[in-house]
Motif scaffolding. Structure first.
Motif, PDB file in Angstrom:
ATOM      1  N   PHE A 251      17.066  -9.164   7.008  1.00 48.69           N
ATOM      2  CA  PHE A 251      16.329  -9.197   5.743  1.00 48.69           C
ATOM      3  C   PHE A 251      16.822 -10.421   4.992  1.00 48.69           C
ATOM      4  O   PHE A 251      17.999 -10.502   4.642  1.00 48.69           O
ATOM      5  CB  PHE A 251      16.615  -7.974   4.860  1.00 48.69           C
ATOM      6  N   ASP A 252      15.957 -11.381   4.745  1.00 55.32           N
ATOM      7  CA  ASP A 252      16.326 -12.555   3.969  1.00 55.32           C
ATOM      8  C   ASP A 252      15.397 -12.642   2.768  1.00 55.32           C
ATOM      9  O   ASP A 252      14.259 -13.091   2.887  1.00 55.32           O
ATOM     10  CB  ASP A 252      16.233 -13.820   4.821  1.00 55.32           C
ATOM     11  N   LEU A 253      15.869 -12.177   1.639  1.00 51.57           N
ATOM     12  CA  LEU A 253      15.104 -12.183   0.403  1.00 51.57           C
ATOM     13  C   LEU A 253      15.773 -13.078  -0.634  1.00 51.57           C
ATOM     14  O   LEU A 253      15.700 -12.836  -1.833  1.00 51.57           O
ATOM     15  CB  LEU A 253      14.957 -10.752  -0.130  1.00 51.57           C
ATOM     16  N   ASN A 254      16.424 -14.132  -0.158  1.00 53.12           N
ATOM     17  CA  ASN A 254      17.148 -15.069  -1.006  1.00 53.12           C
ATOM     18  C   ASN A 254      16.207 -15.783  -1.978  1.00 53.12           C
ATOM     19  O   ASN A 254      15.072 -16.106  -1.635  1.00 53.12           O
ATOM     20  CB  ASN A 254      17.855 -16.084  -0.105  1.00 53.12           C
ATOM     21  N   THR A 255      16.710 -16.026  -3.184  1.00 55.58           N
ATOM     22  CA  THR A 255      16.033 -16.826  -4.201  1.00 55.58           C
ATOM     23  C   THR A 255      14.684 -16.246  -4.602  1.00 55.58           C
ATOM     24  O   THR A 255      13.626 -16.807  -4.320  1.00 55.58           O
ATOM     25  CB  THR A 255      15.898 -18.300  -3.752  1.00 55.58           C
ATOM     26  N   ASN A 256      14.743 -15.094  -5.214  1.00 54.61           N
ATOM     27  CA  ASN A 256      13.580 -14.436  -5.796  1.00 54.61           C
ATOM     28  C   ASN A 256      13.981 -13.900  -7.165  1.00 54.61           C
ATOM     29  O   ASN A 256      14.962 -14.385  -7.740  1.00 54.61           O
ATOM     30  CB  ASN A 256      13.091 -13.305  -4.876  1.00 54.61           C
ATOM     31  N   GLN A 257      13.278 -12.935  -7.664  1.00 57.50           N
ATOM     32  CA  GLN A 257      13.623 -12.301  -8.933  1.00 57.50           C
ATOM     33  C   GLN A 257      13.730 -10.789  -8.751  1.00 57.50           C
ATOM     34  O   GLN A 257      13.256 -10.015  -9.588  1.00 57.50           O
ATOM     35  CB  GLN A 257      12.572 -12.634  -9.998  1.00 57.50           C
ATOM     36  N   ILE A 258      14.343 -10.388  -7.638  1.00 62.42           N
ATOM     37  CA  ILE A 258      14.518  -8.966  -7.336  1.00 62.42           C
ATOM     38  C   ILE A 258      15.622  -8.419  -8.238  1.00 62.42           C
ATOM     39  O   ILE A 258      16.707  -8.992  -8.308  1.00 62.42           O
ATOM     40  CB  ILE A 258      14.854  -8.769  -5.852  1.00 62.42           C
ATOM     41  N   GLY A 259      15.337  -7.335  -8.929  1.00 56.07           N
ATOM     42  CA  GLY A 259      16.289  -6.787  -9.882  1.00 56.07           C
ATOM     43  C   GLY A 259      16.669  -5.356  -9.580  1.00 56.07           C
ATOM     44  O   GLY A 259      16.208  -4.756  -8.615  1.00 56.07           O
ATOM     45  N   GLY A 260      17.519  -4.817 -10.432  1.00 53.20           N
ATOM     46  CA  GLY A 260      17.938  -3.432 -10.282  1.00 53.20           C
ATOM     47  C   GLY A 260      19.061  -3.293  -9.273  1.00 53.20           C
ATOM     48  O   GLY A 260      19.936  -4.131  -9.171  1.00 53.20           O
ATOM     49  N   SER A 261      18.994  -2.220  -8.496  1.00 57.40           N
ATOM     50  CA  SER A 261      20.073  -1.904  -7.557  1.00 57.40           C
ATOM     51  C   SER A 261      19.584  -1.985  -6.110  1.00 57.40           C
ATOM     52  O   SER A 261      18.392  -2.089  -5.853  1.00 57.40           O
ATOM     53  CB  SER A 261      20.607  -0.498  -7.840  1.00 57.40           C
ATOM     54  N   ILE A 262      20.532  -1.928  -5.192  1.00 55.81           N
ATOM     55  CA  ILE A 262      20.221  -1.871  -3.763  1.00 55.81           C
ATOM     56  C   ILE A 262      20.011  -0.393  -3.434  1.00 55.81           C
ATOM     57  O   ILE A 262      20.938   0.404  -3.578  1.00 55.81           O
ATOM     58  CB  ILE A 262      21.362  -2.469  -2.926  1.00 55.81           C
TER      59      ILE A 262
ATOM     60  N   GLY B 192      12.697 -19.954  -1.729  1.00 53.36           N
ATOM     61  CA  GLY B 192      12.405 -18.620  -2.159  1.00 53.36           C
ATOM     62  C   GLY B 192      10.937 -18.462  -2.510  1.00 53.36           C
ATOM     63  O   GLY B 192      10.151 -19.402  -2.440  1.00 53.36           O
ATOM     64  N   ASN B 193      10.630 -17.289  -2.902  1.00 52.62           N
ATOM     65  CA  ASN B 193       9.283 -16.948  -3.338  1.00 52.62           C
ATOM     66  C   ASN B 193       9.334 -16.547  -4.795  1.00 52.62           C
ATOM     67  O   ASN B 193      10.246 -16.920  -5.508  1.00 52.62           O
ATOM     68  CB  ASN B 193       8.739 -15.798  -2.477  1.00 52.62           C
ATOM     69  N   SER B 194       8.411 -15.775  -5.215  1.00 49.87           N
ATOM     70  CA  SER B 194       8.409 -15.248  -6.574  1.00 49.87           C
ATOM     71  C   SER B 194       8.352 -13.733  -6.546  1.00 49.87           C
ATOM     72  O   SER B 194       7.678 -13.121  -7.369  1.00 49.87           O
ATOM     73  CB  SER B 194       7.219 -15.819  -7.352  1.00 49.87           C
ATOM     74  N   LEU B 195       9.051 -13.117  -5.581  1.00 52.74           N
ATOM     75  CA  LEU B 195       9.087 -11.661  -5.515  1.00 52.74           C
ATOM     76  C   LEU B 195       9.895 -11.141  -6.695  1.00 52.74           C
ATOM     77  O   LEU B 195      10.984 -11.631  -6.974  1.00 52.74           O
ATOM     78  CB  LEU B 195       9.711 -11.199  -4.203  1.00 52.74           C
ATOM     79  N   ALA B 196       9.360 -10.152  -7.382  1.00 57.63           N
ATOM     80  CA  ALA B 196      10.033  -9.616  -8.557  1.00 57.63           C
ATOM     81  C   ALA B 196      10.021  -8.100  -8.507  1.00 57.63           C
ATOM     82  O   ALA B 196       9.264  -7.497  -7.760  1.00 57.63           O
ATOM     83  CB  ALA B 196       9.338 -10.112  -9.825  1.00 57.63           C
ATOM     84  N   GLY B 197      10.883  -7.494  -9.322  1.00 57.36           N
ATOM     85  CA  GLY B 197      10.963  -6.045  -9.372  1.00 57.36           C
ATOM     86  C   GLY B 197      12.068  -5.523  -8.492  1.00 57.36           C
ATOM     87  O   GLY B 197      12.834  -6.272  -7.898  1.00 57.36           O
TER      88      GLY B 197
ATOM     89  N   LEU C   6      20.518 -11.141  -0.005  1.00 55.44           N
ATOM     90  CA  LEU C   6      19.908 -10.853  -1.298  1.00 55.44           C
ATOM     91  C   LEU C   6      20.434 -11.816  -2.356  1.00 55.44           C
ATOM     92  O   LEU C   6      20.393 -11.536  -3.548  1.00 55.44           O
ATOM     93  CB  LEU C   6      20.205  -9.404  -1.715  1.00 55.44           C
ATOM     94  N   GLY C   7      20.923 -12.975  -1.917  1.00 60.09           N
ATOM     95  CA  GLY C   7      21.487 -13.954  -2.835  1.00 60.09           C
ATOM     96  C   GLY C   7      20.438 -14.526  -3.775  1.00 60.09           C
ATOM     97  O   GLY C   7      19.246 -14.568  -3.473  1.00 60.09           O
ATOM     98  N   ALA C   8      20.900 -14.987  -4.930  1.00 57.67           N
ATOM     99  CA  ALA C   8      20.077 -15.667  -5.927  1.00 57.67           C
ATOM    100  C   ALA C   8      18.885 -14.820  -6.365  1.00 57.67           C
ATOM    101  O   ALA C   8      17.736 -15.218  -6.254  1.00 57.67           O
ATOM    102  CB  ALA C   8      19.624 -17.034  -5.413  1.00 57.67           C
ATOM    103  N   ASN C   9      19.187 -13.617  -6.820  1.00 52.93           N
ATOM    104  CA  ASN C   9      18.187 -12.714  -7.363  1.00 52.93           C
ATOM    105  C   ASN C   9      18.659 -12.242  -8.738  1.00 52.93           C
ATOM    106  O   ASN C   9      19.427 -12.941  -9.396  1.00 52.93           O
ATOM    107  CB  ASN C   9      17.942 -11.542  -6.405  1.00 52.93           C
ATOM    108  N   ALA C  10      18.239 -11.071  -9.141  1.00 58.71           N
ATOM    109  CA  ALA C  10      18.605 -10.534 -10.449  1.00 58.71           C
ATOM    110  C   ALA C  10      19.167  -9.122 -10.321  1.00 58.71           C
ATOM    111  O   ALA C  10      18.919  -8.272 -11.171  1.00 58.71           O
ATOM    112  CB  ALA C  10      17.381 -10.559 -11.373  1.00 58.71           C
ATOM    113  N   LEU C  11      19.899  -8.863  -9.236  1.00 57.96           N
ATOM    114  CA  LEU C  11      20.496  -7.541  -9.032  1.00 57.96           C
ATOM    115  C   LEU C  11      21.588  -7.309 -10.075  1.00 57.96           C
ATOM    116  O   LEU C  11      22.404  -8.197 -10.339  1.00 57.96           O
ATOM    117  CB  LEU C  11      21.076  -7.431  -7.625  1.00 57.96           C
TER     118      LEU C  11
END
Length: 122
Positions: free
Chosen positions: A21-32, A1-6, A47-52
């Motif tokens: 779209f593969d954004l696995n293992t970041n800190q993406i939060g909120g809703s889809i 993963g990266n360190s994408l957040a927000g 969108l696995g392993a994020n903060a949704l």
């Protein structure tokens, strides 16, 4: 993963020719965001392993080509919408999903991973 957040940017919906779209293992939060449903070429959304933290949106049903959806290891709540497309691979383990698994989802599904939720029923 990266360190994408927000949150996921609504502009992702403008990428209509994108298939994965593969954004696995970041800190993406909120809703889809609902705008994502206009990315009509998507076949895989990871969108696995994020903060949704919101619900799985029923507007994902507009992605008729979507075959793989991975939202495991988030904090998603609510029920699994019956409007999701006919997925081949649905992974949503380690969330806080409730209710049952809609029978409309399991037709041609080859992979179903929903462990460690609050699901009920058969």
């Amino acid at each position: 993963g990266n360190s994408l957040a927000g949150p996921l940017p609504t502009e992702m919906g403008h990428l209509s020719s994108t298939t994965r779209f593969d954004l696995n293992t970041n800190q993406i939060g909120g809703s889809i965001p609902s705008e994502l449903c206009t990315a009509s070429g998507l076949t895989m959304l990871n969108l696995g392993a994020n903060a949704l933290t919101a619900t799985l949106p029923c507007h994902l049903g507009a992605l008729s080509l979507l075959g793989t959806l991975n939202v495991e290891d988030n904090s998603l709540v609510g029920t699994i919408p019956s409007q999701l497309p006919m997925l081949k691979d649905f992974t949503a383990s380690n969330n806080a999903l409730t209710g049952g698994i809609p029978t409309s989802l399991v037709g041609d599904m080859t992979v179903l991973r929903v462990a460690n939720n609050r699901l009920t029923g058969p």
